[in-house]
Design an enzyme around this catalytic site. Structure first.
Site, PDB file in Angstrom:
ATOM      1  NE  ARG A 157     -16.863  89.564   9.825  1.00 12.17           N
ATOM      2  CZ  ARG A 157     -16.341  88.636   9.211  1.00 12.17           C
ATOM      3  NH1 ARG A 157     -16.264  87.415   9.653  1.00 12.17           N
ATOM      4  NH2 ARG A 157     -15.524  88.780   8.079  1.00 12.17           N
ATOM      5  CG  ASN A 158     -20.888  91.224   8.216  1.00  7.62           C
ATOM      6  OD1 ASN A 158     -21.075  91.991   9.182  1.00  7.62           O
ATOM      7  ND2 ASN A 158     -19.855  91.260   7.438  1.00  7.62           N
ATOM      8  CG  ASP A 196     -17.253  91.723   5.866  1.00  7.38           C
ATOM      9  OD1 ASP A 196     -16.682  90.950   6.038  1.00  7.38           O
ATOM     10  OD2 ASP A 196     -17.377  92.812   6.630  1.00  7.38           O
ATOM     11  CG  ASP A 215     -21.462  95.243   7.852  1.00  4.43           C
ATOM     12  OD1 ASP A 215     -21.208  96.134   7.352  1.00  4.43           O
ATOM     13  OD2 ASP A 215     -20.660  94.671   8.887  1.00  4.43           O
TER      14      ASP A 215
HETATM   15  P1  ADP Z   1     -20.423  96.506  11.509  1.00  4.97           P
HETATM   16  O1  ADP Z   1     -20.153  97.809  10.411  1.00  4.97           O
HETATM   17  O2  ADP Z   1     -20.121  97.353  12.717  1.00  4.97           O
HETATM   18  O3  ADP Z   1     -19.628  95.397  11.346  1.00  4.97           O
HETATM   19  P2  ADP Z   1     -22.707  95.339  11.416  1.00  4.97           P
HETATM   20  O4  ADP Z   1     -24.068  95.971  10.501  1.00  4.97           O
HETATM   21  O5  ADP Z   1     -22.273  94.104  11.065  1.00  4.97           O
HETATM   22  O6  ADP Z   1     -21.827  96.596  11.615  1.00  4.97           O
HETATM   23  O7  ADP Z   1     -23.564  95.490  12.646  1.00  4.97           O
HETATM   24  C1  ADP Z   1     -23.005  95.209  14.014  1.00  4.97           C
HETATM   25  C2  ADP Z   1     -23.913  94.347  14.949  1.00  4.97           C
HETATM   26  O8  ADP Z   1     -24.965  95.278  15.354  1.00  4.97           O
HETATM   27  C3  ADP Z   1     -24.449  93.105  14.365  1.00  4.97           C
HETATM   28  O9  ADP Z   1     -23.688  91.895  14.422  1.00  4.97           O
HETATM   29  C4  ADP Z   1     -25.783  92.929  15.168  1.00  4.97           C
HETATM   30  O10 ADP Z   1     -25.198  92.385  16.847  1.00  4.97           O
HETATM   31  C5  ADP Z   1     -26.215  94.543  15.436  1.00  4.97           C
HETATM   32  N1  ADP Z   1     -27.084  94.840  14.456  1.00  4.97           N
HETATM   33  C6  ADP Z   1     -26.734  95.473  13.270  1.00  4.97           C
HETATM   34  N2  ADP Z   1     -28.007  95.796  12.494  1.00  4.97           N
HETATM   35  C7  ADP Z   1     -28.892  95.259  13.113  1.00  4.97           C
HETATM   36  C8  ADP Z   1     -30.241  95.020  13.116  1.00  4.97           C
HETATM   37  N3  ADP Z   1     -30.922  95.453  11.877  1.00  4.97           N
HETATM   38  N4  ADP Z   1     -30.954  94.437  13.795  1.00  4.97           N
HETATM   39  C9  ADP Z   1     -30.688  93.800  14.969  1.00  4.97           C
HETATM   40  N5  ADP Z   1     -29.195  93.819  15.255  1.00  4.97           N
HETATM   41  C10 ADP Z   1     -28.468  94.617  14.394  1.00  4.97           C
HETATM   42 MG    MG Z   2     -20.250  93.704  10.416  1.00  5.58          MG
END
Ligand code: ADP
Ligand code: MG
Length: 363
Positions: A217-218, A213, A231
């Protein structure tokens, strides 16, 4: 065979022990200003950002060390809901503001032991199977690199379950590029961000993990344009070079997905390279949706027949060529992340739109 260990004589330093036949040679690794370097008589040894980069350089015959395989490690005994060293007492955490609503539940900013800022992913009961949520943490437990978001701990003993990781203050790269300070970044900085992502992915390539992925966004952004791949919800280790997802088990984000993945479910580091090529377009366009104006179905139909995203305005020809190489139909013809990382790291980019000079010739 080699092993890296803590130095016995100097706290904070490391030693690299290399066994060749029955002879073992020990090298000191010094750490100066957060840079790692092999300590030998020769003064011009290269410096590296992390131990992994150093080892990658000396693997094979570079530098005459002849590193081949790392000494095998004992396999981890605990997985999933079993308790292990990553388990943290819930009281060590304080939840703060909500950052986002993720796939499995909410993501919060928080602190660990009252001081260290952390991000806490929470699991909302009933949304998914808890093991799917924890699969992400289980992958993260095995990965450690400056360009990958670091897992700190998990709380799995009671609901709600938490995954605790390093906090990245500027959030997702996509939002940063579209609406945050990243809006004003120029091409040279954007390319350096690409190089950091490729560096994290080169580590995954080396560790035989696929991310599945890779997209803006990740990727998360910290201070001063430092970015880290994050992610790992779909990531997994692959024993061979390729893995075939069972039909209907995973939903791939079409516009980032390689044709062999959306057609046959084949996933490999090379399908991550395809997605990385798409991520480069997100960087250059400050977060525009790839294949503007096209539906997912159009994209799938056209990609299969050889269509590729046209060069975007302000994208230098050389960078576009690099993208096209990531989008080769034959996965084997795509670059490695190791190549992409050094290529992007070494290229000199002028702010002139069509001037991207590189040390390498694209093959
Ligand atoms: P999902 O599985 O829902 O896609 P993500 O890991 O992409 O989860 O996280 C979703 C959102 O949460 C990210 O786009 C970011 O805005 C926020 N986020 C996630 N991890 C972090 C982090 N370590 N520090 C700051 N923000 C985070
Ligand atoms: Mg994500």
């Amino acid at each position: 065979m080699f092993i890296v260990r803590d130095s016995e004589s100097k706290l904070g330093s490391f030693a690299l022990s290399v066994r060749n036949d029955n002879r073992v040679i020990h090298y000191k690794i010094t750490v100066v200003n957060h840079k790692f370097k092999i300590d030998t008589e020769c003064n011009n040894q290269r410096e590296f950002e992390c131990l992994y980069d150093l080892l990658r350089h000396y693997r094979g015959d570079a530098g005459g060390l002849n590193l081949s395989d790392p000494c095998p490690k004992e396999t981890q005994k605990t997985m999933g809901l079993d308790k292990d060293d990553w388990e943290s007492p819930r009281e060590a955490l304080t939840l703060g503001e909500k950052l986002s609503v993720g796939r499995f539940g909410e993501v919060f900013k928080g602190t660990w032991l009252g001081k260290t800022p952390v991000a806490i992913k929470t699991f909302k009961e009933g949304t998914m199977i808890v093991n799917d949520f924890l699969a992400e943490a289980n992958v993260m437990k095995k990965l450690r690199h400056p360009k990958l978001c670091q897992l700190f701990a998990v709380c799995t003993e009671m609901e709600p379950i938490y995954i605790v990781m390093e906090f990245m203050c500027n959030g997702s790269l996509l939002v940063y590029l579209r609406d945050g300070e990243g809006r004003d970044l120029k091409l040279p900085e954007l390319v350096k961000i690409g190089a950091q992502i490729a560096s994290g992915m080169a580590y995954m390539e080396f560790m035989k993990f696929v991310h599945c992925d890779v997209a803006a966004r990740n990727v998360l952004v910290g201070e001063g344009n430092i970015v880290k791949v994050s992610d790992f919800g779909l990531a997994r280790m692959i024993e061979k070079t390729e893995y075939t997802a069972k039909k209907g088990t995973v939903v791939f984000p079409v516009k980032w997905t390689a044709p062999e993945t959306f057609m046959y479910g084949r996933v490999s580091t090379k399908s991550d390279v395809w997605s990385f090529g798409v991520l480069l377009t997100e960087l250059v366009t400050h977060g525009c949706i790839p294949y503007p104006g096209m539906s997912n179905k159009d994209v799938m139909d056209k990609i299969q027949h050889g269509y590729r995203m046209p060069k975007m305005a302000d994208c230098p020809q050389t960078l576009y060529k690099l993208m096209l190489k990531c989008w080769e139909k034959d996965p084997a013809a795509r670059h490695t992340f190791q190549f992409l990382c050094s290529y992007l790291d070494h290229c000199f980019v002028s702010t002139e739109p069509d001037c991207l000079e590189v040390e390498y010739n694209l093959c």
